[in-house]
Design a protein around this motif. Structure first.
Motif, PDB file in Angstrom:
ATOM      1  N   LEU A 136       0.826  -1.197   0.000  1.00 21.76           N
ATOM      2  CA  LEU A 136       0.000   0.000   0.000  1.00 21.76           C
ATOM      3  C   LEU A 136       0.868   1.257   0.000  1.00 21.76           C
ATOM      4  O   LEU A 136       0.573   2.214  -0.723  1.00 21.76           O
ATOM      5  N   LEU A 137       1.936   1.256   0.778  1.00 21.15           N
ATOM      6  CA  LEU A 137       2.806   2.443   0.840  1.00 21.15           C
ATOM      7  C   LEU A 137       3.527   2.686  -0.480  1.00 21.15           C
ATOM      8  O   LEU A 137       3.842   3.845  -0.805  1.00 21.15           O
ATOM      9  N   LEU A 138       3.807   1.642  -1.245  1.00 18.65           N
ATOM     10  CA  LEU A 138       4.493   1.793  -2.525  1.00 18.65           C
ATOM     11  C   LEU A 138       3.566   2.333  -3.629  1.00 18.65           C
ATOM     12  O   LEU A 138       4.055   2.773  -4.662  1.00 18.65           O
ATOM     13  N   MET A 139       2.257   2.293  -3.384  1.00 24.96           N
ATOM     14  CA  MET A 139       1.307   2.740  -4.411  1.00 24.96           C
ATOM     15  C   MET A 139       1.298   4.255  -4.508  1.00 24.96           C
ATOM     16  O   MET A 139       1.419   4.955  -3.507  1.00 24.96           O
ATOM     17  N   LYS A 140       1.154   4.727  -5.729  1.00 23.70           N
ATOM     18  CA  LYS A 140       1.099   6.185  -5.964  1.00 23.70           C
ATOM     19  C   LYS A 140      -0.313   6.660  -5.892  1.00 23.70           C
ATOM     20  O   LYS A 140      -1.232   6.022  -6.185  1.00 23.70           O
TER      21      LYS A 140
END
Length: 140
Positions: A136-140
Protein backbone atom coordinates in the motif's frame (compact mmCIF):
# COMPACT_ATOMS: atom_id res chain seq x y z
CA UNK A 1 -0.19 -47.52 13.71
CA UNK A 2 -2.38 -49.84 11.67
CA UNK A 3 -4.49 -49.02 8.66
CA UNK A 4 -7.59 -49.56 10.77
CA UNK A 5 -6.37 -47.06 13.34
CA UNK A 6 -5.66 -44.49 10.63
CA UNK A 7 -9.13 -44.95 9.18
CA UNK A 8 -10.66 -44.59 12.65
CA UNK A 9 -8.74 -41.37 13.28
CA UNK A 10 -9.80 -39.94 9.92
CA UNK A 11 -13.41 -40.87 10.60
CA UNK A 12 -13.26 -39.16 14.00
CA UNK A 13 -11.64 -36.09 12.53
CA UNK A 14 -14.41 -35.62 9.99
CA UNK A 15 -17.40 -36.65 12.11
CA UNK A 16 -16.60 -35.90 15.75
CA UNK A 17 -17.45 -32.30 16.76
CA UNK A 18 -14.90 -32.50 19.59
CA UNK A 19 -12.06 -33.38 17.22
CA UNK A 20 -13.43 -30.92 14.66
CA UNK A 21 -13.25 -30.61 10.90
CA UNK A 22 -10.03 -29.00 9.74
CA UNK A 23 -9.84 -26.86 6.64
CA UNK A 24 -7.80 -28.08 3.70
CA UNK A 25 -5.00 -25.60 4.35
CA UNK A 26 -5.37 -25.39 8.16
CA UNK A 27 -6.92 -21.92 8.10
CA UNK A 28 -8.75 -21.14 11.34
CA UNK A 29 -12.07 -19.34 11.00
CA UNK A 30 -12.42 -16.26 13.12
CA UNK A 31 -15.07 -13.69 13.99
CA UNK A 32 -14.51 -9.98 14.56
CA UNK A 33 -17.30 -7.41 15.07
CA UNK A 34 -19.84 -10.17 14.34
CA UNK A 35 -18.29 -10.70 10.90
CA UNK A 36 -17.10 -14.23 10.12
CA UNK A 37 -13.80 -14.58 8.26
CA UNK A 38 -12.47 -17.74 6.61
CA UNK A 39 -9.03 -17.26 8.18
CA UNK A 40 -7.25 -15.43 10.96
CA UNK A 41 -5.23 -13.60 8.30
CA UNK A 42 -8.42 -12.11 6.83
CA UNK A 43 -9.48 -11.07 10.33
CA UNK A 44 -6.12 -9.38 10.92
CA UNK A 45 -6.45 -7.52 7.61
CA UNK A 46 -9.93 -6.34 8.63
CA UNK A 47 -8.60 -5.10 12.00
CA UNK A 48 -5.70 -3.37 10.20
CA UNK A 49 -8.14 -1.44 7.98
CA UNK A 50 -10.41 -0.49 10.90
CA UNK A 51 -7.54 0.63 13.17
CA UNK A 52 -6.08 2.85 10.43
CA UNK A 53 -9.51 4.10 9.32
CA UNK A 54 -8.99 2.79 5.79
CA UNK A 55 -12.46 2.72 4.18
CA UNK A 56 -13.69 -0.79 3.39
CA UNK A 57 -15.98 -0.51 0.37
CA UNK A 58 -16.97 -4.17 0.27
CA UNK A 59 -16.42 -7.46 2.06
CA UNK A 60 -16.28 -10.62 -0.05
CA UNK A 61 -17.13 -9.02 -3.43
CA UNK A 62 -18.12 -11.65 -5.99
CA UNK A 63 -16.71 -11.90 -9.49
CA UNK A 64 -17.99 -14.27 -12.16
CA UNK A 65 -14.93 -15.60 -13.99
CA UNK A 66 -16.90 -17.85 -16.36
CA UNK A 67 -20.65 -18.14 -16.73
CA UNK A 68 -22.44 -21.42 -16.30
CA UNK A 69 -23.27 -23.35 -19.46
CA UNK A 70 -24.73 -26.61 -20.65
CA UNK A 71 -22.65 -29.46 -22.03
CA UNK A 72 -24.43 -32.58 -23.35
CA UNK A 73 -27.51 -31.52 -21.40
CA UNK A 74 -25.58 -31.20 -18.12
CA UNK A 75 -25.35 -27.85 -16.37
CA UNK A 76 -21.74 -26.82 -15.77
CA UNK A 77 -21.59 -24.39 -12.85
CA UNK A 78 -20.12 -20.93 -13.16
CA UNK A 79 -16.61 -20.28 -11.89
CA UNK A 80 -16.66 -17.59 -9.22
CA UNK A 81 -14.03 -15.72 -7.29
CA UNK A 82 -14.72 -13.93 -4.03
CA UNK A 83 -12.09 -11.41 -3.09
CA UNK A 84 -11.62 -10.67 0.60
CA UNK A 85 -12.00 -6.88 0.54
CA UNK A 86 -12.31 -3.83 -1.62
CA UNK A 87 -10.80 -0.79 0.08
CA UNK A 88 -10.33 2.82 -0.88
CA UNK A 89 -6.69 3.90 -0.89
CA UNK A 90 -5.44 7.25 -2.24
CA UNK A 91 -8.65 7.74 -4.20
CA UNK A 92 -8.53 4.30 -5.85
CA UNK A 93 -10.45 1.12 -5.28
CA UNK A 94 -8.06 -1.70 -4.38
CA UNK A 95 -9.06 -5.37 -4.34
CA UNK A 96 -7.34 -7.19 -1.46
CA UNK A 97 -6.74 -10.93 -1.25
CA UNK A 98 -5.31 -12.41 1.96
CA UNK A 99 -3.36 -15.52 0.96
CA UNK A 100 -1.09 -17.34 3.36
CA UNK A 101 -0.44 -19.88 0.63
CA UNK A 102 -0.95 -19.60 -3.12
CA UNK A 103 -2.90 -22.71 -4.09
CA UNK A 104 -3.12 -24.09 -7.64
CA UNK A 105 -6.83 -23.13 -7.67
CA UNK A 106 -5.99 -19.54 -6.69
CA UNK A 107 -3.35 -19.26 -9.43
CA UNK A 108 -5.93 -20.22 -12.06
CA UNK A 109 -8.61 -17.91 -10.66
CA UNK A 110 -6.11 -15.04 -10.51
CA UNK A 111 -5.32 -15.48 -14.21
CA UNK A 112 -9.01 -15.63 -15.11
CA UNK A 113 -9.71 -12.52 -13.00
CA UNK A 114 -6.87 -10.59 -14.66
CA UNK A 115 -8.12 -11.59 -18.14
CA UNK A 116 -11.69 -10.51 -17.44
CA UNK A 117 -11.49 -7.63 -14.96
CA UNK A 118 -8.07 -6.03 -15.52
CA UNK A 119 -9.15 -2.54 -16.60
CA UNK A 120 -7.17 -0.39 -14.23
CA UNK A 121 -8.35 -2.34 -11.19
CA UNK A 122 -5.61 -3.11 -8.71
CA UNK A 123 -5.39 -6.55 -7.11
CA UNK A 124 -3.09 -6.87 -4.09
CA UNK A 125 -2.25 -10.31 -2.77
CA UNK A 126 -0.60 -10.30 0.65
CA UNK A 127 0.66 -12.98 3.03
CA UNK A 128 0.95 -10.71 6.07
CA UNK A 129 0.10 -7.28 7.46
CA UNK A 130 3.71 -6.27 6.79
CA UNK A 131 3.55 -7.19 3.08
CA UNK A 132 0.11 -5.55 2.77
CA UNK A 133 1.28 -2.28 4.33
CA UNK A 134 4.47 -2.27 2.23
CA UNK A 135 2.45 -2.75 -0.97
CA UNK A 136 0.00 0.00 0.00
CA UNK A 137 2.81 2.44 0.84
CA UNK A 138 4.49 1.79 -2.52
CA UNK A 139 1.31 2.74 -4.41
CA UNK A 140 1.10 6.18 -5.96
Amino acid sequence: MTLRTNATLLKQRYTNPVVGLKSKYWAKKTEIDWIKFASQLEGRFYSFFIEREIPIISLQPRYILQESFRYNGELIRAIEYRADFIIEWKGKEIIIEAKGMETPEWKIKKKLWIKRYWDGNILLVAKSIKSLSEQLLLMK
